[in-house]
Motif scaffolding. Structure first.
Motif, mmCIF file in Angstrom:
data_model
loop_
_atom_site.group_PDB
_atom_site.id
_atom_site.type_symbol
_atom_site.label_atom_id
_atom_site.label_comp_id
_atom_site.label_asym_id
_atom_site.label_seq_id
_atom_site.Cartn_x
_atom_site.Cartn_y
_atom_site.Cartn_z
ATOM 1 N N PRO A 341 0.825 -1.213 0.000
ATOM 2 C CA PRO A 341 0.000 0.000 0.000
ATOM 3 C C PRO A 341 0.858 1.261 0.000
ATOM 4 N N ASP A 342 0.333 2.314 -0.613
ATOM 5 C CA ASP A 342 1.039 3.591 -0.750
ATOM 6 C C ASP A 342 0.332 4.643 0.099
ATOM 7 N N PRO A 343 0.889 5.021 1.254
ATOM 8 C CA PRO A 343 0.218 6.002 2.121
ATOM 9 C C PRO A 343 0.004 7.349 1.440
ATOM 10 N N SER A 344 0.870 7.732 0.503
ATOM 11 C CA SER A 344 0.740 9.046 -0.130
ATOM 12 C C SER A 344 -0.523 9.148 -0.971
ATOM 13 N N ARG A 345 -1.182 8.021 -1.251
ATOM 14 C CA ARG A 345 -2.425 8.028 -2.019
ATOM 15 C C ARG A 345 -3.659 7.859 -1.138
ATOM 16 N N MET A 346 -3.445 7.880 0.189
ATOM 17 C CA MET A 346 -4.559 7.638 1.112
ATOM 18 C C MET A 346 -4.923 8.922 1.849
ATOM 19 N N GLU A 347 -6.211 9.184 1.926
ATOM 20 C CA GLU A 347 -6.693 10.386 2.600
ATOM 21 C C GLU A 347 -6.329 10.381 4.082
ATOM 22 N N ALA A 348 -6.265 9.199 4.680
ATOM 23 C CA ALA A 348 -5.948 9.111 6.110
ATOM 24 C C ALA A 348 -4.549 9.633 6.418
ATOM 25 N N PHE A 349 -3.667 9.676 5.391
ATOM 26 C CA PHE A 349 -2.294 10.135 5.592
ATOM 27 C C PHE A 349 -2.064 11.517 4.991
ATOM 28 N N ASP A 350 -3.133 12.333 4.860
ATOM 29 C CA ASP A 350 -2.966 13.646 4.228
ATOM 30 C C ASP A 350 -2.183 14.631 5.084
ATOM 31 N N ARG A 351 -1.965 14.326 6.359
ATOM 32 C CA ARG A 351 -1.142 15.186 7.226
ATOM 33 C C ARG A 351 0.274 14.623 7.393
ATOM 34 N N PHE A 352 0.659 13.745 6.467
ATOM 35 C CA PHE A 352 2.013 13.176 6.475
ATOM 36 C C PHE A 352 2.650 13.393 5.114
#
Length: 587
Positions: A341-352
């Motif tokens: 999985p790619d966190p940069s494409r997930m809304e949950a990681f928008d503050r990272f």
């Protein structure tokens, strides 16, 4: 004959990515694949034996030549038979066209026969099967003294699901002192179309490895399990265990297998030979397709039973500081081929911010370390990281997620410009407290307290912006940056010492690893075009794809030469020119 040949790693890696996307079907472009299987490796005199020849990934083919062998009569050739199936290949769902023939042979005498390669005309060119070995005996002795069976085999798996073939072999302990020869006759070895052989997890055992003959022309390691009870009697038992991944649906055939064992010795005038044979009947394994219904758009390609664990290197950081999030997926699944999985494409990681990853696979575990940085003091945890998985036991898609990890993020003092710098790609500085009006007095004076404070603030702000810039651009003197700059020079050196297409492909993989920061193994079957398209999402304008397409074509040609041809190398000048154009196109 090349025995024990491992299925290309490059094809194995291609399976990982192709399972992660859904695309329209197209004709497979990875090159034709030829297999030849005997119906049995040991035949009784008077019986017939068939050879099934299959060529896949082609539009047209002809069995041009069946070599004549003294003592083997060709009773007939059936075919061609054409079949069409879907499989995962080259990062997409493809349609594979297979053409097959069945050659029926009848041996005229006891002995060992070598069947030379058969020639096929495929799409205008010639391809050859491997050399085959057939042993013909007057009678089958040894059923009571020998032992051969499959201790573990499923009857049904799904495409992409790993399955184990656990072969147990041996002989009565009463003749163990006499036995000095063992030969496994496995017609399916290296000839299972629609499968990839992968490394089996290493079992915790004290048993030693020994070697036995394979198909009368090679050697293979087996594990000595020592004395075990078989049919109520003590036997010496050996184990051959292999793990495969099915890449396409349909029946998977395993021809009849045999163990030949006994005593072979030589004297002054003759050779003494006393051998026995024990067999295991042919069987089929059903490979079921992955269901289209319910398949998530972000399906990772994982098939099997998966669990996940996550940890961090620290929990108390300043805004913008790096946190290493280590995620480990493990279980009975095709984790080697999964798209993480790619966190940069997930809304949950928008503050990272995600600055990079490292990816490792070992045994039955896949470990990815994410270099994350929280950009706000409002962040209180690292969110759960989900992985979409198909669970064969449940027959449904599911999500395996890590647990959220609580963290504390401290706001940086006087860092009003940090949010602006992090919130955009522009490397600008908001200096709102600087006074631009000239002083009224013309007397020369030293800097006042306000000027000193402003200068100090400017230094702090400049440091913050420079720090963010280094985060995004990387340290130009780091090992990775030096490797990236010197990648083309190293490629030229490596190619000078690469005498084959396989060695050239490995050199190109190392070049791509140095340019992209990914492991060389990740480029074995990797898609350069998909890589530059991913850059298009991250950059203002999409980079040109011409260089990436040319690079993909070259890699495919190297793979075809290595696995299906004579392994002849390409021109070094062409490879270097292709690499330079790829660098201009985003690598």
């Amino acid at each position: 004959m090349r025995t024990g040949q491992r299925t290309p790693w490059c094809a194995a890696t291609a399976l990982a990515a192709c399972l992660s996307v859904t695309a329209s079907a197209a004709w497979a472009q990875s090159g034709p694949r030829v297999t030849a299987q005997l119906s049995t490796g040991v035949a009784k005199l008077g019986s017939t034996v068939s050879v099934e020849v299959v060529v896949a990934g082609v539009k047209d083919a002809r069995l041009a030549d069946v070599p004549r062998v003294d003592g083997l009569a060709v009773e007939g050739v059936a075919g061609p038979s054409v079949s069409v199936s879907q499989e995962w290949s080259n990062r997409r769902r493809t349609i594979s066209r297979s053409i097959s023939w069945k050659v029926v042979l009848r041996p005229a005498a006891v002995g060992e026969y070598t069947i030379p390669p058969m020639r096929l005309t495929v799409d205008g060119g010639d391809l050859f099967t491997r050399e085959l070995t057939l042993k013909v005996v007057a009678d089958m002795h040894g059923m009571e003294l020998g032992y051969l069976e499959l201790a573990e085999r499923p009857e049904r798996v799904h495409e992409g699901q790993p399955f184990v073939v656990d072969l147990r072999l041996g002989w009565d302990l009463g003749i163990d002192q006499k036995v000095n020869m063992a030969n496994l006759v496995l017609p399916w070895w290296g000839e299972l179309p629609g499968t990839l052989e992968v490394d089996s997890p290493t079992a915790a055992t004290r048993s030693k490895l020994i070697q036995v003959n394979l198909n009368s022309s090679g050697r293979i390691d087996v594990r000595d399990l020592g004395r075990q009870e078989v049919r109520g009697r003590p036997f010496r038992v050996l184990q051959l265990r292999r793990t495969f991944v099915a890449t396409r649906p349909g029946p998977l055939s395993f021809p009849e297998s045999f163990l030949e064992f006994g005593f072979v010795g030589s004297g002054f005038f003759d050779t003494r030979k006393e051998t026995y044979h024990v067999g295991f009947p042919a069987f089929e394994l059903e490979v079921a397709p992955l269901p289209e219904e319910g398949r998530p758009l972000d399906f990772s390609g994982a098939v099997g039973s998966v669990r996940a664990l996550a940890s961090v290197d620290r929990r108390d950081v300043d805004a913008g500081d790096s946190i290493k999030l280590s995620v480990e997926w493990f279980g009975d699944a095709n984790l080697e081929f999964v798209e993480p999985p790619d966190p940069s494409r997930m809304e949950a990681f928008d503050r990272f911010r995600l600055y990079g990853t490292t990816d490792r696979f070992s045994g039955d575990r896949r470990r990815v370390v994410y270099d994350l940085a929280p950009i706000s003091a409002e962040v209180t945890e690292i969110p759960a990281l989900p992985l979409s998985v198909f669970d064969p036991a449940a027959g449904a898609y599911t999500t395996v997620a890590t647990e959220p990890i609580a963290i504390r993020v401290r706001a940086l003092e006087n860092a009003s410009a940090l949010a602006a710098a992090e919130g955009s790609n522009a490397r600008t500085l908001a200096l709102t407290d600087i006074q631009t009006a000239p002083e009224r007095s013309s007397a020369a004076r030293g800097p006042g307290a306000g000027a000193i404070g402003a200068a100090a603030l400017s230094v702090v702000l400049a440091w913050l912006v420079a720090r963010a810039a280094v985060r995004r651009g990387g340290d130009p003197d780091s090992e990775r940056a030096r490797a990236r700059r010197g990648a083309c020079r190293r490629l030229a050196r490596d190619l000078r010492d690469a005498p084959s297409a396989g060695r050239q492909a490995a050199a190109v993989h190392r070049f791509l690893a140095a340019r992209t920061g990914r492991a060389p193994e990740a480029w074995e079957g990797g898609d350069p075009v998909a890589f530059v398209r991913r850059l298009a999402v991250e950059q203002a304008g999409p980079p040109p794809e011409d260089g990436a397409r040319e690079l993909a074509d070259v890699l495919e040609e190297l793979e075809v030469r290595h696995w299906n041809g004579d392994d002849a190398p390409l021109e070094v000048a062409r490879l270097i020119a292709t690499a330079q154009r790829a660098m201009e196109g985003g690598f």
